[in-house]
Design a protein around this motif. Structure first.
Motif, PDB file in Angstrom:
ATOM      1  N   ASN A  57       4.865  10.862   3.836  1.00 38.79           N
ATOM      2  CA  ASN A  57       3.927  11.045   2.901  1.00 38.79           C
ATOM      3  C   ASN A  57       2.400  10.780   3.708  1.00 38.79           C
ATOM      4  N   LEU A  58       2.599   9.681   4.753  1.00 38.54           N
ATOM      5  CA  LEU A  58       1.399   9.531   5.304  1.00 38.54           C
ATOM      6  C   LEU A  58       1.156  10.581   6.543  1.00 38.54           C
TER       7      LEU A  58
ATOM      8  N   VAL B  23       4.623   3.477   9.936  1.00 37.28           N
ATOM      9  CA  VAL B  23       3.752   3.034   8.615  1.00 37.28           C
ATOM     10  C   VAL B  23       3.110   1.773   9.099  1.00 37.28           C
TER      11      VAL B  23
ATOM     12  N   ARG C 249       0.997  -1.174   0.047  1.00 34.68           N
ATOM     13  CA  ARG C 249      -0.111   0.158  -0.077  1.00 34.68           C
ATOM     14  C   ARG C 249       0.837   1.270   0.048  1.00 34.68           C
ATOM     15  N   TYR C 250       1.981   1.241   0.782  1.00 35.05           N
ATOM     16  CA  TYR C 250       2.678   2.271   0.830  1.00 35.05           C
ATOM     17  C   TYR C 250       4.133   2.495   0.322  1.00 35.05           C
TER      18      TYR C 250
ATOM     19  N   HIS D 211       0.083   2.413  11.187  1.00 32.31           N
ATOM     20  CA  HIS D 211      -1.125   2.937  10.409  1.00 32.31           C
ATOM     21  C   HIS D 211      -1.595   1.778   9.514  1.00 32.31           C
ATOM     22  N   ALA D 212      -0.626   0.869   8.844  1.00 30.71           N
ATOM     23  CA  ALA D 212      -1.256  -0.314   8.078  1.00 30.71           C
ATOM     24  C   ALA D 212      -2.172  -1.163   9.103  1.00 30.71           C
TER      25      ALA D 212
ATOM     26  N   ALA E  24       7.550   6.740   3.021  1.00 29.21           N
ATOM     27  CA  ALA E  24       6.094   6.496   3.227  1.00 29.21           C
ATOM     28  C   ALA E  24       5.853   7.172   4.529  1.00 29.21           C
TER      29      ALA E  24
END
Length: 242
Positions: free
Chosen positions: A49-50, A215, A38-39, A218-219, A46
């Motif tokens: 960006n998130l 990341v 996804r990232y 978040h995932a 990543a």
């Protein structure tokens, strides 16, 4: 013959039940594949960006919330589906800290170990998280709230690239050290506040570790929300007509 049929039926049901439970477990290795898909696999990029899309809440925690519509489904039906999902997903008997059918509320607190590991110049880090997942249930809707405030970090001062020998690196542990355990002086338990680390703070000595941890956290939130939504809409075993 009848006894044999019953035993076979039990075996089939047990196998199906096992497959259903296993399919719901989110393993760190699978989570990393999910995150990379996804990232991307450049964790610093990543994370940066998130961070442009994610805002910390008033308590400086990562909090995600989603309301899932379930037209025609009563509160009791949804409660049963959510209770089944929670118990099938989180094997630790202590994970479900609140389960109130009347209030329509389930709260889950479960540690996800080793979501990020990094070997630095001096130290080696293993990061775990313990999200609080709250599920509120009403007629025709479910609200999921996912919150993480800190990273639980196991730091090994003998595990970096400059460790004197390979044997020194072997002192590293894969799980959080027990409270007051002094058997290995090289291991330190730490808590890192998410708001005090990259990408929310640019000058971070543990930038590479915290970027992957962010990341992956978040995932995991996305994976949980996706699985809850699927359980709400489709149930745990698919077709409910039997």
């Amino acid at each position: 013959m009848k006894k044999y049929y019953i035993l076979m039926l039990v075996a089939i049901l047990t196998f199906c039940g096992t497959m259903t439970v296993r399919s719901q477990v989110i393993k760190p290795a699978d989570l990393e594949k999910y995150a990379k898909k996804r990232y991307g696999d450049k964790w610093l990029d990543a994370a940066k960006n998130l961070s442009e899309k994610v805002v910390l809440d008033k308590n400086e925690s990562l909090t995600y919330q989603q309301v899932i519509e379930a037209p025609g489904k009563k509160k009791e039906q949804l409660y049963i589906a959510m209770n089944y999902w929670a118990t099938a997903t989180f094997k630790d008997k202590q994970a479900i800290t609140l389960n109130d059918k009347d209030a329509g509320c389930i709260i889950i607190t479960s540690t996800i170990p080793n979501i990020a590991e990094h070997i630095g110049t001096i130290n080696r880090y293993s990061v775990s998280i313990t999200p609080i997942i709250r599920i509120d249930i009403k007629d025709e809707r479910v609200r999921v709230t996912y919150t993480v405030q800190t990273y639980d970090v196991l730091a090994d001062i003998s595990g970096g690239w400059f460790s004197p020998t390979d044997d020194a690196r072997k002192t590293y542990g894969d799980s959080k050290r027990k409270k007051d355990d002094k058997t290995n002086a090289n291991l330190y338990d730490q808590q890192w506040e998410i708001a005090r680390h990259y990408p929310f703070v640019d000058k971070d000595a543990q930038k590479r570790t915290s970027s992957k941890a962010f990341v992956m956290t978040h995932a995991y939130s996305n994976a949980v929300l996706d699985k809850v939504e699927d359980a709400v809409k489709n149930g745990m075993a698919g077709d409910d007509n039997w």
